[in-house]
Design a protein around this motif. Structure first.
Motif, PDB file in Angstrom:
ATOM      1  N   PHE A   7       0.843  -1.263   0.169  1.00 14.79           N
ATOM      2  CA  PHE A   7       0.023  -0.102   0.144  1.00 14.79           C
ATOM      3  C   PHE A   7       0.976   1.252  -0.043  1.00 14.79           C
ATOM      4  O   PHE A   7       1.744   1.339   0.659  1.00 14.79           O
ATOM      5  CB  PHE A   7      -0.899   0.030   1.053  1.00 14.79           C
ATOM      6  CG  PHE A   7      -1.945  -1.081   1.160  1.00 14.79           C
ATOM      7  CD1 PHE A   7      -3.178  -0.985   0.657  1.00 14.79           C
ATOM      8  CD2 PHE A   7      -1.727  -2.043   1.957  1.00 14.79           C
ATOM      9  CE1 PHE A   7      -4.073  -1.897   0.519  1.00 14.79           C
ATOM     10  CE2 PHE A   7      -2.562  -3.303   1.911  1.00 14.79           C
ATOM     11  CZ  PHE A   7      -4.031  -3.095   1.388  1.00 14.79           C
ATOM     12  N   ASP A   8       0.505   2.265  -0.700  1.00 17.61           N
ATOM     13  CA  ASP A   8       0.989   3.565  -0.700  1.00 17.61           C
ATOM     14  C   ASP A   8      -0.156   4.355  -0.038  1.00 17.61           C
ATOM     15  O   ASP A   8      -0.999   5.041  -0.438  1.00 17.61           O
ATOM     16  CB  ASP A   8       1.455   3.934  -2.145  1.00 17.61           C
ATOM     17  CG  ASP A   8       2.093   5.287  -2.109  1.00 17.61           C
ATOM     18  OD1 ASP A   8       1.946   6.314  -0.904  1.00 17.61           O
ATOM     19  OD2 ASP A   8       2.541   5.804  -3.032  1.00 17.61           O
ATOM     20  N   PHE A   9       0.210   4.503   1.378  1.00 17.09           N
ATOM     21  CA  PHE A   9      -0.988   5.312   2.156  1.00 17.09           C
ATOM     22  C   PHE A   9      -1.126   6.431   1.875  1.00 17.09           C
ATOM     23  O   PHE A   9      -2.046   7.243   1.817  1.00 17.09           O
ATOM     24  CB  PHE A   9      -0.551   4.920   3.473  1.00 17.09           C
ATOM     25  CG  PHE A   9      -0.854   3.590   3.989  1.00 17.09           C
ATOM     26  CD1 PHE A   9      -2.141   2.931   4.223  1.00 17.09           C
ATOM     27  CD2 PHE A   9       0.287   2.674   4.175  1.00 17.09           C
ATOM     28  CE1 PHE A   9      -2.160   1.653   4.576  1.00 17.09           C
ATOM     29  CE2 PHE A   9       0.044   1.310   4.857  1.00 17.09           C
ATOM     30  CZ  PHE A   9      -1.209   1.050   4.733  1.00 17.09           C
ATOM     31  N   THR A  10       0.124   7.331   1.406  1.00 15.76           N
ATOM     32  CA  THR A  10      -0.100   8.722   1.124  1.00 15.76           C
ATOM     33  C   THR A  10      -1.000   8.899  -0.180  1.00 15.76           C
ATOM     34  O   THR A  10      -1.856   9.785  -0.046  1.00 15.76           O
ATOM     35  CB  THR A  10       1.518   9.260   0.850  1.00 15.76           C
ATOM     36  OG1 THR A  10       2.338   9.016   1.827  1.00 15.76           O
ATOM     37  CG2 THR A  10       1.363  10.609   0.380  1.00 15.76           C
ATOM     38  N   GLN A  11      -0.544   8.192  -1.109  1.00 14.74           N
ATOM     39  CA  GLN A  11      -1.406   8.086  -2.346  1.00 14.74           C
ATOM     40  C   GLN A  11      -2.944   7.911  -1.962  1.00 14.74           C
ATOM     41  O   GLN A  11      -3.813   8.483  -2.407  1.00 14.74           O
ATOM     42  CB  GLN A  11      -0.821   7.279  -3.502  1.00 14.74           C
ATOM     43  CG  GLN A  11      -1.473   7.439  -4.711  1.00 14.74           C
ATOM     44  CD  GLN A  11      -1.119   6.479  -5.771  1.00 14.74           C
ATOM     45  OE1 GLN A  11      -0.050   5.693  -5.655  1.00 14.74           O
ATOM     46  NE2 GLN A  11      -1.609   6.423  -6.828  1.00 14.74           N
ATOM     47  N   PHE A  12      -3.136   6.626  -1.487  1.00 12.78           N
ATOM     48  CA  PHE A  12      -4.518   6.282  -0.991  1.00 12.78           C
ATOM     49  C   PHE A  12      -5.215   7.408  -0.098  1.00 12.78           C
ATOM     50  O   PHE A  12      -6.340   7.775  -0.664  1.00 12.78           O
ATOM     51  CB  PHE A  12      -4.297   4.984  -0.158  1.00 12.78           C
ATOM     52  CG  PHE A  12      -5.449   4.570   0.412  1.00 12.78           C
ATOM     53  CD1 PHE A  12      -6.487   3.560  -0.379  1.00 12.78           C
ATOM     54  CD2 PHE A  12      -5.963   4.421   1.666  1.00 12.78           C
ATOM     55  CE1 PHE A  12      -7.685   3.157   0.147  1.00 12.78           C
ATOM     56  CE2 PHE A  12      -7.235   4.156   2.185  1.00 12.78           C
ATOM     57  CZ  PHE A  12      -8.073   3.445   1.270  1.00 12.78           C
TER      58      PHE A  12
END
Length: 185
Positions: A7-12
């Protein structure tokens, strides 16, 4: 079949915020990760709707300035741990001061005041969580993981891992391998 997902939490989170703010027709701009500036006055009902939508995703709006800065410290430290340049050890105190524009003494005191733990302890916890993730989701050796996380040796990683989790990384690897074997049967 098992699939591992990164997961890329920033992008999410950015995508969720963008979609929901546009749905509510709120004009804004993203300043930094986790920081939004509204470009016009937002009616109370829209703000309430926005808060409710955020809660559905486990995201909450922070209004206390100290808590905001502590969250920025946490986000910066997590970014530092996850994106460490292998072999290029940067002091957390310098990294934080440069990124957040405050003295390390101030940031350290504030962090301890709000979280009741030290920045150093938080970094150790994040590094161990990342090590657990790497052990679980990759085929990296403990030597490679220690290097990636900027530990001076596998022994140093093992000591912090055991102090934090109560078990050694090798024992953790065996537990994960055993679970995989049981799930595949």
């Amino acid at each position: 079949m098992k699939v591992f997902i990164k997961f890329d939490f920033t992008q999410f989170c950015s995508r969720i915020l963008d979609e929901k703010l546009n749905e509510l027709n709120i004009k804004y701009r993203m300043l930094n990760f986790g920081e939004i500036e509204f470009l016009e006055s937002v009616p109370a009902d829209k703000l309430k709707a926005f808060d409710a939508i955020l809660k559905e995703y486990g995201i909450e709006k922070i209004e206390n300035q100290k808590v905001i800065l502590v969250q920025k410290i946490k986000d910066t430290l997590i970014d530092m741990v996850l994106n460490a340049n292998e072999g290029q050890n940067v002091k957390s105190s310098v990294y934080l001061s440069d990124k957040l524009g405050h003295s390390y003494g101030y940031l350290s005191n504030l962090f301890s005041e709000v979280t009741y733990t030290s920045i150093e302890n938080f970094i150790i916890l994040q590094r161990i969580e990342y090590a657990k993730s790497l052990i679980t989701n990759t085929d990296l050796s403990l030597t490679e993981i220690a290097f990636k996380l900027q530990y001076s040796s596998v022994a140093h990683l093992s000591t912090q891992f055991k102090n934090t989790t109560g078990i050694t990384p090798t024992t953790f690897q065996r537990i994960i391998a055993k679970r995989r074997t049981l799930k595949s049967n």
